[in-house]
Design a protein around this motif. Structure first.
Motif, mmCIF file in Angstrom:
data_model
loop_
_atom_site.group_PDB
_atom_site.id
_atom_site.type_symbol
_atom_site.label_atom_id
_atom_site.label_comp_id
_atom_site.label_asym_id
_atom_site.label_seq_id
_atom_site.Cartn_x
_atom_site.Cartn_y
_atom_site.Cartn_z
ATOM 1 N N GLN A 101 -7.812 -6.073 -34.693
ATOM 2 C CA GLN A 101 -8.909 -6.422 -35.370
ATOM 3 C C GLN A 101 -8.666 -7.570 -36.179
ATOM 4 O O GLN A 101 -7.543 -7.757 -37.166
ATOM 5 C CB GLN A 101 -9.366 -5.153 -36.560
ATOM 6 N N HIS A 102 -9.014 -8.710 -35.808
ATOM 7 C CA HIS A 102 -8.667 -9.921 -36.274
ATOM 8 C C HIS A 102 -9.232 -10.348 -37.722
ATOM 9 O O HIS A 102 -8.858 -11.230 -38.429
ATOM 10 C CB HIS A 102 -9.068 -11.212 -35.327
ATOM 11 N N ASP A 103 -10.263 -9.734 -38.312
ATOM 12 C CA ASP A 103 -11.060 -10.086 -39.440
ATOM 13 C C ASP A 103 -10.521 -9.091 -40.411
ATOM 14 O O ASP A 103 -11.055 -9.177 -41.502
ATOM 15 C CB ASP A 103 -12.412 -10.073 -39.387
ATOM 16 N N GLU A 104 -9.432 -8.196 -40.331
ATOM 17 C CA GLU A 104 -8.898 -7.322 -41.325
ATOM 18 C C GLU A 104 -7.499 -7.389 -41.684
ATOM 19 O O GLU A 104 -6.933 -7.846 -41.024
ATOM 20 C CB GLU A 104 -9.063 -5.824 -40.732
ATOM 21 N N GLU A 105 -7.223 -6.826 -42.911
ATOM 22 C CA GLU A 105 -5.623 -7.100 -43.141
ATOM 23 C C GLU A 105 -5.112 -6.384 -42.165
ATOM 24 O O GLU A 105 -3.813 -6.726 -42.095
ATOM 25 C CB GLU A 105 -5.858 -6.424 -44.726
ATOM 26 N N LYS A 106 -5.268 -5.268 -41.940
ATOM 27 C CA LYS A 106 -4.148 -4.507 -40.754
ATOM 28 C C LYS A 106 -4.146 -5.289 -39.585
ATOM 29 O O LYS A 106 -2.816 -5.465 -38.957
ATOM 30 C CB LYS A 106 -4.832 -3.101 -40.375
ATOM 31 N N GLY A 107 -5.050 -6.134 -39.266
ATOM 32 C CA GLY A 107 -4.820 -7.095 -37.868
ATOM 33 C C GLY A 107 -4.070 -8.059 -38.455
ATOM 34 O O GLY A 107 -3.241 -8.548 -37.290
ATOM 35 N N ARG A 108 -3.954 -8.648 -39.452
ATOM 36 C CA ARG A 108 -3.297 -9.766 -39.858
ATOM 37 C C ARG A 108 -1.991 -9.527 -39.874
ATOM 38 O O ARG A 108 -1.144 -10.043 -39.407
ATOM 39 C CB ARG A 108 -3.744 -10.402 -41.026
ATOM 40 N N ARG A 109 -1.832 -8.212 -40.326
ATOM 41 C CA ARG A 109 -0.312 -7.897 -40.514
ATOM 42 C C ARG A 109 0.262 -7.519 -39.157
ATOM 43 O O ARG A 109 1.310 -7.694 -38.842
ATOM 44 C CB ARG A 109 -0.190 -6.190 -41.469
ATOM 45 N N MET A 110 -0.641 -6.857 -38.276
ATOM 46 C CA MET A 110 -0.187 -6.642 -36.789
ATOM 47 C C MET A 110 0.131 -7.791 -36.291
ATOM 48 O O MET A 110 1.318 -7.845 -35.451
ATOM 49 C CB MET A 110 -1.032 -5.791 -36.100
ATOM 50 N N LYS A 111 -0.589 -8.959 -36.358
ATOM 51 C CA LYS A 111 -0.229 -10.199 -35.616
ATOM 52 C C LYS A 111 0.969 -10.794 -36.280
ATOM 53 O O LYS A 111 1.686 -11.324 -35.497
ATOM 54 C CB LYS A 111 -1.608 -11.178 -35.949
ATOM 55 N N GLU A 112 1.187 -10.523 -37.613
ATOM 56 C CA GLU A 112 2.412 -11.069 -38.302
ATOM 57 C C GLU A 112 3.887 -10.377 -37.637
ATOM 58 O O GLU A 112 4.725 -10.800 -37.273
ATOM 59 C CB GLU A 112 2.370 -10.773 -39.603
ATOM 60 N N THR A 113 3.358 -9.078 -37.225
ATOM 61 C CA THR A 113 4.651 -8.353 -36.896
ATOM 62 C C THR A 113 5.077 -8.808 -35.368
ATOM 63 O O THR A 113 6.088 -9.032 -35.131
ATOM 64 C CB THR A 113 4.352 -6.527 -36.793
ATOM 65 N N PHE A 114 3.978 -8.845 -34.534
ATOM 66 C CA PHE A 114 4.165 -9.345 -33.043
ATOM 67 C C PHE A 114 4.960 -11.015 -33.449
ATOM 68 O O PHE A 114 5.827 -11.028 -32.723
ATOM 69 C CB PHE A 114 3.009 -9.745 -32.570
ATOM 70 N N SER A 115 4.383 -11.959 -34.259
ATOM 71 C CA SER A 115 4.684 -13.269 -34.371
ATOM 72 C C SER A 115 6.348 -12.986 -34.867
ATOM 73 O O SER A 115 7.318 -13.879 -34.560
ATOM 74 C CB SER A 115 3.967 -13.823 -35.343
#
Length: 127
Positions: A101-115
């Motif tokens: 979910q790109h528009d949520e805080e959880k999605g942002r944190r997930m992307k940061e974890t992958f990054s």
């Protein structure tokens, strides 16, 4: 006096630990089933299972890290050029990241974890 049904700090913390434990078990179960011949032979089941993976982290950092760590060994891009042995796992990784979910805080944190683990950067450098 505190009623037995009143949430205390200890009860809330205990429930959160239980959530992480349950989430960890659910995530591990789905990840293990990805290698099942039945799942591997049915693209619709495989796609559905991989698309729910980000949701099974429940926004918990420890579960996000566990998910990323599962896919990390399959992101050896140089090895992938030599053999397509892990092409299914890379497909699962792509399906899982598509459902973040790109528009949520959880999605942002997930992307940061992958990054933070270098997965997108490694893919870009490889390309």
């Amino acid at each position: 006096p505190v009623s037995p049904s009143t949430p205390t700090r200890e009860k809330i913390f205990s429930l959160r630990e239980l959530d992480v434990e349950q989430g960890s078990l659910q995530l591990q179960m789905v990840l293990q089933k990805l290698t099942s011949p039945l799942v591997r032979s049915n693209p619709k089941i495989l796609r559905t299972m991989t698309r729910i993976l980000p949701f099974l982290t429940y926004g918990r950092d420890s579960l996000m890290t566990r998910l990323v760590d599962y896919f990390l060994p399959f992101t050896d891009w140089e090895m992938f050029d030599k053999t397509e042995e892990h092409s299914l796992e890379l497909e699962c990784l792509c399906n899982a990241t598509e459902s973040i979910q790109h528009d949520e805080e959880k999605g942002r944190r997930m992307k940061e974890t992958f990054s933070a683990r270098g997965i997108p950067q490694g893919a870009v450098v490889h390309l």
